[in-house]
Design a protein around this motif. Structure first.
Motif, PDB file in Angstrom:
ATOM      1  N   ILE A   1       0.817  -1.214   0.220  1.00  0.00           N
ATOM      2  CA  ILE A   1      -0.522   0.550  -0.495  1.00  0.00           C
ATOM      3  C   ILE A   1       1.016   1.331   0.005  1.00  0.00           C
ATOM      4  O   ILE A   1       0.790   2.381  -0.592  1.00  0.00           O
ATOM      5  N   GLY A   2       2.309   1.122   0.756  1.00  0.00           N
ATOM      6  CA  GLY A   2       2.913   2.882   0.960  1.00  0.00           C
ATOM      7  C   GLY A   2       3.594   2.509  -0.537  1.00  0.00           C
ATOM      8  O   GLY A   2       3.269   3.436  -1.277  1.00  0.00           O
ATOM      9  N   LYS A   3       3.466   1.675  -0.935  1.00  0.00           N
ATOM     10  CA  LYS A   3       5.110   1.621  -2.142  1.00  0.00           C
ATOM     11  C   LYS A   3       3.342   2.244  -3.251  1.00  0.00           C
ATOM     12  O   LYS A   3       4.313   3.181  -4.286  1.00  0.00           O
ATOM     13  N   THR A   4       2.611   1.505  -3.767  1.00  0.00           N
ATOM     14  CA  THR A   4       1.754   1.711  -4.884  1.00  0.00           C
ATOM     15  C   THR A   4       0.377   2.903  -4.256  1.00  0.00           C
ATOM     16  O   THR A   4       0.688   4.336  -5.640  1.00  0.00           O
ATOM     17  N   GLY A   5       0.778   3.456  -3.579  1.00  0.00           N
ATOM     18  CA  GLY A   5       0.406   4.773  -3.202  1.00  0.00           C
ATOM     19  C   GLY A   5       0.726   5.858  -3.739  1.00  0.00           C
ATOM     20  O   GLY A   5       0.478   6.672  -3.976  1.00  0.00           O
ATOM     21  N   ARG A   6       2.511   5.809  -3.108  1.00  0.00           N
ATOM     22  CA  ARG A   6       3.424   6.647  -3.139  1.00  0.00           C
ATOM     23  C   ARG A   6       3.824   7.237  -4.766  1.00  0.00           C
ATOM     24  O   ARG A   6       3.754   7.673  -5.848  1.00  0.00           O
ATOM     25  N   PHE A   7       4.025   5.815  -5.706  1.00  0.00           N
ATOM     26  CA  PHE A   7       3.749   5.837  -7.149  1.00  0.00           C
ATOM     27  C   PHE A   7       2.524   6.107  -7.679  1.00  0.00           C
ATOM     28  O   PHE A   7       2.679   7.652  -8.453  1.00  0.00           O
ATOM     29  N   VAL A   8       1.573   6.147  -7.299  1.00  0.00           N
ATOM     30  CA  VAL A   8       0.076   6.908  -7.940  1.00  0.00           C
ATOM     31  C   VAL A   8      -0.456   8.332  -7.610  1.00  0.00           C
ATOM     32  O   VAL A   8      -0.863   8.606  -8.346  1.00  0.00           O
ATOM     33  N   ALA A   9      -0.022   8.495  -6.120  1.00  0.00           N
ATOM     34  CA  ALA A   9      -0.034   9.694  -6.274  1.00  0.00           C
ATOM     35  C   ALA A   9       0.335  10.538  -6.993  1.00  0.00           C
ATOM     36  O   ALA A   9       0.381  11.626  -7.538  1.00  0.00           O
ATOM     37  N   GLN A  10       2.602  10.349  -7.006  1.00  0.00           N
ATOM     38  CA  GLN A  10       3.130  11.191  -7.449  1.00  0.00           C
ATOM     39  C   GLN A  10       2.675  11.272  -9.023  1.00  0.00           C
ATOM     40  O   GLN A  10       3.130  11.998  -9.901  1.00  0.00           O
ATOM     41  N   ASN A  11       2.552  10.055  -9.720  1.00  0.00           N
ATOM     42  CA  ASN A  11       1.795  10.230 -11.379  1.00  0.00           C
ATOM     43  C   ASN A  11       0.575  11.382 -11.281  1.00  0.00           C
ATOM     44  O   ASN A  11       0.443  11.687 -12.570  1.00  0.00           O
ATOM     45  N   ALA A  12      -0.378  10.996 -10.363  1.00  0.00           N
ATOM     46  CA  ALA A  12      -1.746  11.519 -10.666  1.00  0.00           C
ATOM     47  C   ALA A  12      -0.960  12.834 -10.821  1.00  0.00           C
ATOM     48  O   ALA A  12      -1.511  13.724 -11.525  1.00  0.00           O
ATOM     49  N   VAL A  13      -0.325  13.227  -9.378  1.00  0.00           N
ATOM     50  CA  VAL A  13      -0.334  15.025  -9.790  1.00  0.00           C
ATOM     51  C   VAL A  13       0.999  15.404 -11.273  1.00  0.00           C
ATOM     52  O   VAL A  13       0.209  16.704 -11.470  1.00  0.00           O
ATOM     53  N   GLN A  14       1.292  14.318 -11.523  1.00  0.00           N
ATOM     54  CA  GLN A  14       2.945  14.233 -12.477  1.00  0.00           C
ATOM     55  C   GLN A  14       1.811  14.872 -14.200  1.00  0.00           C
ATOM     56  O   GLN A  14       1.957  15.767 -14.752  1.00  0.00           O
ATOM     57  N   LEU A  15       0.637  13.648 -13.938  1.00  0.00           N
ATOM     58  CA  LEU A  15       0.088  13.752 -14.672  1.00  0.00           C
ATOM     59  C   LEU A  15      -0.964  14.876 -15.219  1.00  0.00           C
ATOM     60  O   LEU A  15      -1.546  15.463 -16.482  1.00  0.00           O
ATOM     61  N   HIS A  16      -1.101  15.559 -14.249  1.00  0.00           N
ATOM     62  CA  HIS A  16      -2.663  17.041 -14.262  1.00  0.00           C
ATOM     63  C   HIS A  16      -1.410  17.801 -14.728  1.00  0.00           C
ATOM     64  O   HIS A  16      -1.923  19.009 -14.797  1.00  0.00           O
ATOM     65  N   GLY A  17      -0.402  17.743 -14.297  1.00  0.00           N
ATOM     66  CA  GLY A  17       0.386  19.098 -14.372  1.00  0.00           C
ATOM     67  C   GLY A  17       0.291  20.348 -13.345  1.00  0.00           C
ATOM     68  O   GLY A  17      -0.467  19.511 -12.282  1.00  0.00           O
ATOM     69  N   GLY A  18       0.092  21.504 -13.518  1.00  0.00           N
ATOM     70  CA  GLY A  18      -0.251  22.254 -12.514  1.00  0.00           C
ATOM     71  C   GLY A  18      -0.982  22.154 -11.534  1.00  0.00           C
ATOM     72  O   GLY A  18      -0.600  21.873 -10.121  1.00  0.00           O
TER      73      GLY A  18
END
Lengths: 358, 386, 358, 386
Positions: free
Chosen positions: C293-310
């Motif tokens: 959960i820690g690892k997947t959550g980190r990955f999903v959270a970071q990439n969700a932000v990245q793909l949303h941009g600003g």
């Protein structure tokens, strides 16, 4: 600060690169590897004639007195060519250990090594003890040990020089994945009376030179793997267009380039560090160099294969050889995790203190 | 919601394990456990042993001579083979051409081939890829023109796994070069590899092994009764074959075997053990994902794009484990050895194939739909991104 | 083996999801957070009325006697809604500890907790010692401790129940990044005579339930973050086309989906594990769940932000809240590295022995 | 080949460090070291301190009022600021509009703005992005129509960093909507933010801070002497601005400061120390890459795509360090604090902004050309992939 090569260095680079591109294609390399000793005596002689085997040794020892940058130039070209001749083991590792620790006799010892008549090898993974005036123990994966006539066996901070035919010394030779050969040694009360003792610190210094050479070699191999990958992306067509038009593959290639640039910087850093008088600074720096080389090499090798698809794992395609050599380089002279552990133990580059306090 | 297996399923697992323990030739077992490839004879012998028990063709229905396993039994059976580890039944026979013949074959073809395929009396090779048709399989150029009762086939196939062991090859050929779409002029053909005009050339791979081949076809006369399905409808057969039998695609049992080896080699190296735990944690959870998808697939027909999820994560973990195994083995794993080296003492870990296996396992994210292709499938079919 | 929800479970799912979608939009959440205690008493009462606060407790204790799957259903919906009410701390953690370790008095203790009148909290990071019949020490980041009237303070394998106004107990309340509140406790010779002792093992069991709930919550948050990201990729246009037509972004979204599926499996595994009688099996399993959960959550959270941009880092966009909550979840009840260390110490799932030997 | 700095350069480094040590307000220093954002007054005061020393505008040539630093001196200067840590001179002023005015401004514009810009008597905001023009900047819609001596500007700008501190904004507007290419109808305009019709709305970011803004322009009358460069040629000015001043883009000194904090918090946690070493090793090597590119750039003009390499790896390491710092700080870093909280005891590590800074640092791979954009640049310009 200056990253340009001198005219002499550029000349060296041109001549080594020409030798490699003329004489070290994949098929030629296969031929060299199928010679009895696993490498080509003819090529080795070319290296001797070009002065490469004399390159790092001082003029006092009969060498050319050149330094880390010149060794890097050789290493990078050798990496691109996937050279299997025993340069790293005999010249960079054992040769450097003798030059550093051989005292007054070093010049005499180095003569036949520089002349290419004798192959020497350094047992960096030796576990030996002296018992009276004999040496016992073992050593695994001694690079070049399969064809070496002379061994440097570290013991304590110093080392012993032993001929391959020393009484009580058994050599089990074999070939290595990724090219080159090695041997496991077993030492059973090998008499030390005639053996030469190398001074403390010489082996550590030699291993640092070895890391520098591996960094250059890895850089050459990575750059070549990247070049080949980009070429493949541009020419291989699927679904009616070059596969390099796929954005996902473009981005992967871009990530490879970033890591290749890091590897190149690591090799340059190592070349410069070889002149660093502060041993702690060298130790820290070389640990970082090897760790970065291991990590970048792994990344570049894996992705070069992936982007090549099926032919990337074919023996007939050079990228599979770069893959294996880069994997091996990552494991030699201490793997990535070991280097990071060491770097942490040495305190790293940045202490916990405030910068302004310094 | 219940993750546990039924008592019958648990009993079946025990039965499979006992059967393997009692019937798998010890040398074959040692070889697979060591990460070596067994010989052709050893593989064939094991498949015949399984066939005698009725288990050589786990995905075949009962009326086609298979065991009629449920999806869960199939999963358990493969998992036990992977963990044992034992050789899988030859997939070209059992997972590829068998189901195709059952679905598309004529009665004559079924009679002629199915029993021999199950017993490995015929060893099949797959003849799909060509030098210029990899991911873009439909770009294939091997041509077959009809001449009386024969197709005359010429072309160049590549990556034929174990074709040097094979007797027959199922393959794709272009029978209508003028078809409006490239998928439309393709036919699915069975070729006897002893026919004149067939040349097999070995390809040595990065692990130093001869596992794959090129097959050159030069005016090979193939009887028309070797056509499977309709002429020019081979793409339908192909789609069926490629989407079929995804059970165990995550190869979790194989990764578990690598974890066992890592733990044996790691000793008290805590850093390696921590990394092993990281792989194991994900692997345990992937097992749940595998079961979830298995459960969903029981209730549907046709290809399930979520198989791509299993392939992506399964390959990632298997490659990570093979990399960690190399790290745990250290420098001594660099010594060049071959599968033919004599077996060592029973309790000595065989390092000889760790580096070759790490190398060749990079291909796991390339063949059978590369990781890039799998991600595109996921994006398009599961996320609707175009 | 069966992954379907029962009819009752599906009804529960529908009603909780409806409550969240009706009452828990981003703006409503902001309003709840701005109430004096940092959450909404009205919503809390809705939870009580829906029976959610009674859900995991046995009928003997006056609860509904439901299990891990039902808690998972609640957790997933709460994760999507980013619920800030003290369900995890009072019901799942402290409540479960009391139910497991409260003996005959557990039902009486749980009454007001299930009724929503009393908020309880578990100090999972307490460092305390008994001195005679008093308790001293401290505890940091006690989830829900900012509004709790009752504390479960682990000591040894068991725990002590202390009212928030106990003599010698000081509570420093604060809000947490990612939502919710917590407190640091300091205990200075708090008398234990009136305090209730909870039996050994109760806290460990409660923390496992907490990990299960966090796994479900994380799954809900990750799925919502992925859904929002895919929607954004389809609608946001740059250079005249949806940004989701970029292959590199498609592949990143596909990687996110793989991890979300893993998170969902982890939540399901945790739900099932909660009935596992073998403590060692539960401990191993929960360590794996939390690590994944820690690892997947980190990955999903970071990439969700990245793909949303600003806008991904703007407070006004919900993805930034998912990011923060997922980051917090990764750190609560033991971070990823701690869980992997624990899993390794427990021997992992696969021993070194031959499979056929088993 | 020689990596060492000259004696003069080493002396310069010492001089900069001493200057910072002696002149940086201790509260400002504490705030930056804690990871807090100083107040406007503190930032302005520091820039004026630097300006009094002649160092506020490190990239400006001597004849424009700058210090005339060499590329190496610029690098050293920034590195010392980052490591100290001290606030950088406001980049909108010093790295963006300053060089633009020096290159494209009229003499009147230079006289009017340059000195005040250097001294932060004017604080500038950047008005480029719009809600529908992010990576695709040329898609901007804010319009400016010429009416006599004025442009009348209407539109909606977004992500104006620190615009609430700003007096003026340099911005891009569409002056020719009928131009054949969207890049061709854009002009570069300076707008006084006190003009009627300007509204600034705060955007709160994931770190809880008010750092960025939206700027709404409603029929704002901007004098024509505020046009920089030629009308409809604003894209050329923009390209110059965006490619300008990439020194220190890797922000290595800032990452070093994070490493220092990690080491202070890690205590004897070997796992954290090992991860710190992994970041440090790459960071040390990135420093060499930075110097190599710096050296090469000295000998060329125009934008260097290798800046993308620095941005990619620099951001990767800075984000990794911020993540590790969060890990080292542990659960207590989850307590909500703000930049305005009172300074704690001198030797106590401030955990309050570790989580907000980890969160907001995710934007480092988004703004100034996202990592995806950088990879595309690398692939196209350095690898020739199209």
């Amino acid at each position: 600060m200056d990253f340009e090569l001198s005219d002499d260095q550029r000349m060296l680079k041109d001549s080594v690169e020409r030798l490699i591109s003329d004489r070290y294609g994949l098929e030629q390399r296969l031929r060299y590897q199928s010679e009895p000793c696993g490498w080509s005596k003819a090529i080795w002689n070319d290296f001797v004639e070009l002065g490469l085997t004399m390159l790092p040794f001082s003029e006092e020892h009969g060498g050319l007195g050149l330094g880390g940058v010149e060794t890097m130039i050789v290493g990078e070209a050798f990496g691109r060519g996937l050279v299997v001749e025993p340069y790293l083991c005999s010249i960079v590792l054992a040769g450097e250990a003798i030059a550093q620790g051989g005292g007054e006799g070093a010049g005499d010892l180095l003569g036949p090594i520089m002349g290419g008549e004798i192959i020497a090898a350094l047992a960096d993974r030796a576990e030996v003890v002296t018992e009276g005036s004999t040496l016992s123990g073992s050593a695994t994966v001694v690079l070049g040990g399969d064809t070496a006539q002379l061994f440097v066996i570290p013991e304590g901070e110093g080392a012993w020089l032993l001929p391959a035919d020393a009484r009580g010394l058994a050599v089990r030779p074999y070939r290595l994945h990724g090219g080159g050969g090695a041997a496991d040694l077993s030492l059973d009360s090998v008499p030390l009376e005639d053996a030469q003792r190398l001074a403390d610190g010489a082996v550590a210094r030699a291993i640092e030179c070895g890391i520098g050479f591996l960094a250059a070699e890895a850089t050459g191999a990575m750059q070549a793997a990247l070049d080949g990958t980009v070429e493949y992306l541009k020419t291989r067509e699927q679904f009616g267009k070059p596969i390099g038009s796929n954005q996902a593959l473009q981005h992967k290639a871009a990530e490879m380039l970033v890591e290749v640039e890091q590897a190149r910087s690591a090799a340059i850093y190592a070349a410069i560090l070889s002149n660093e008088p502060d041993a702690a600074e060298r130790a820290r720096g070389m640990a970082a160099v090897k760790a970065v080389i291991g990590k970048t090499g792994r990344f570049v090798a894996q992705n070069a294969v992936q982007l090549h698809g099926g032919i990337g794992v074919s023996e007939e395609h050079i990228v599979s050889h770069y893959f294996r050599r880069l994997t091996a380089i990552g494991m030699l002279l201490g793997g990535t995790d070991m280097q990071l552990k060491r770097l942490a133990e040495l305190g790293g580059f940045t202490g916990p203190e405030d910068h302004l306090a310094a | 919601m219940d993750l546990s297996f039924t008592a019958e399923e648990e009993a079946f697992r025990k039965e499979v394990r006992s059967f393997i323990r009692e019937n798998l030739d010890p040398v074959t077992h040692r070889k697979v456990a060591d990460g070596r490839i067994p010989s052709k004879d050893e593989i064939v012998a094991w498949q015949r042993t399984l066939n005698a028990r009725g288990w050589a063709t786990p995905s075949w229905p009962k009326d086609a001579g298979g065991p009629g396993f449920s999806a869960v039994e199939r999963y358990i059976f493969l998992d036990e083979l992977h963990q044992a580890p034992a050789p899988e039944p030859v997939s070209f026979n059992v997972s590829m051409i068998g189901p195709v013949l059952i679905q598309f074959g004529t009665d004559a073809q079924k009679d002629r081939f199915l029993t021999k395929t199950a017993n490995n009396d015929i060893w099949w090779a797959q003849g799909f890829s060509e030098p210029n048709a990899g991911s873009d399989l439909a770009a294939l150029r091997t041509s077959a023109r009809r001449e009386g009762d024969h197709f005359v086939v010429s072309g160049h196939k590549i990556w034929q796994g174990m074709a040097h062991h094979a007797d027959w090859m199922f393959t794709l050929v272009r029978t209508d070069p003028s078809a409006p779409k490239k998928q439309m002029g393709i036919s699915f053909l069975l070729i006897d590899l002893r026919l004149p005009g067939v040349t097999i050339r070995p390809i040595i791979t990065a692990d130093g092994r001869h596992e794959v081949n090129e097959v050159f076809l030069d005016e090979v006369k193939v009887p028309v009764d070797c056509l499977v399905g309709e002429e020019n409808k081979g793409w339908d057969v192909t789609k069926f074959l490629l989407s079929n039998e995804r059970t165990g695609i995550a190869r979790i049992g194989m990764t578990k075997h690598l974890i066992r080896r890592i733990k044996r080699l790691a000793g008290d190296d805590q850093a390696v053990m921590r990394k092993a735990a990281a792989i194991e944690a994900e692997l345990k959870i992937l097992e749940i994902t595998q079961l979830r998808i298995l459960d969903a697939q029981r209730k549907m027909t046709g290809p399930d794009p979520r198989s791509s999820v299993l392939k992506l994560k399964g390959v990632e973990l298997r490659q990570a484990a093979s990399e960690l195994l190399l790290e745990a083995a250290g420098g001594q794993a660099l010594e060049e050895r071959t599968d033919e080296d004599p077996l060592g003492p029973e309790n000595e870990e065989w390092l000889g194939t760790i580096m070759p296996n790490y190398s060749i396992l990079r291909a796991a994210s390339i063949y059978g739909g590369s990781s890039e292709v799998q991600k595109t499938i996921v994006a398009k079919t599961l996320l609707g991104l175009n």
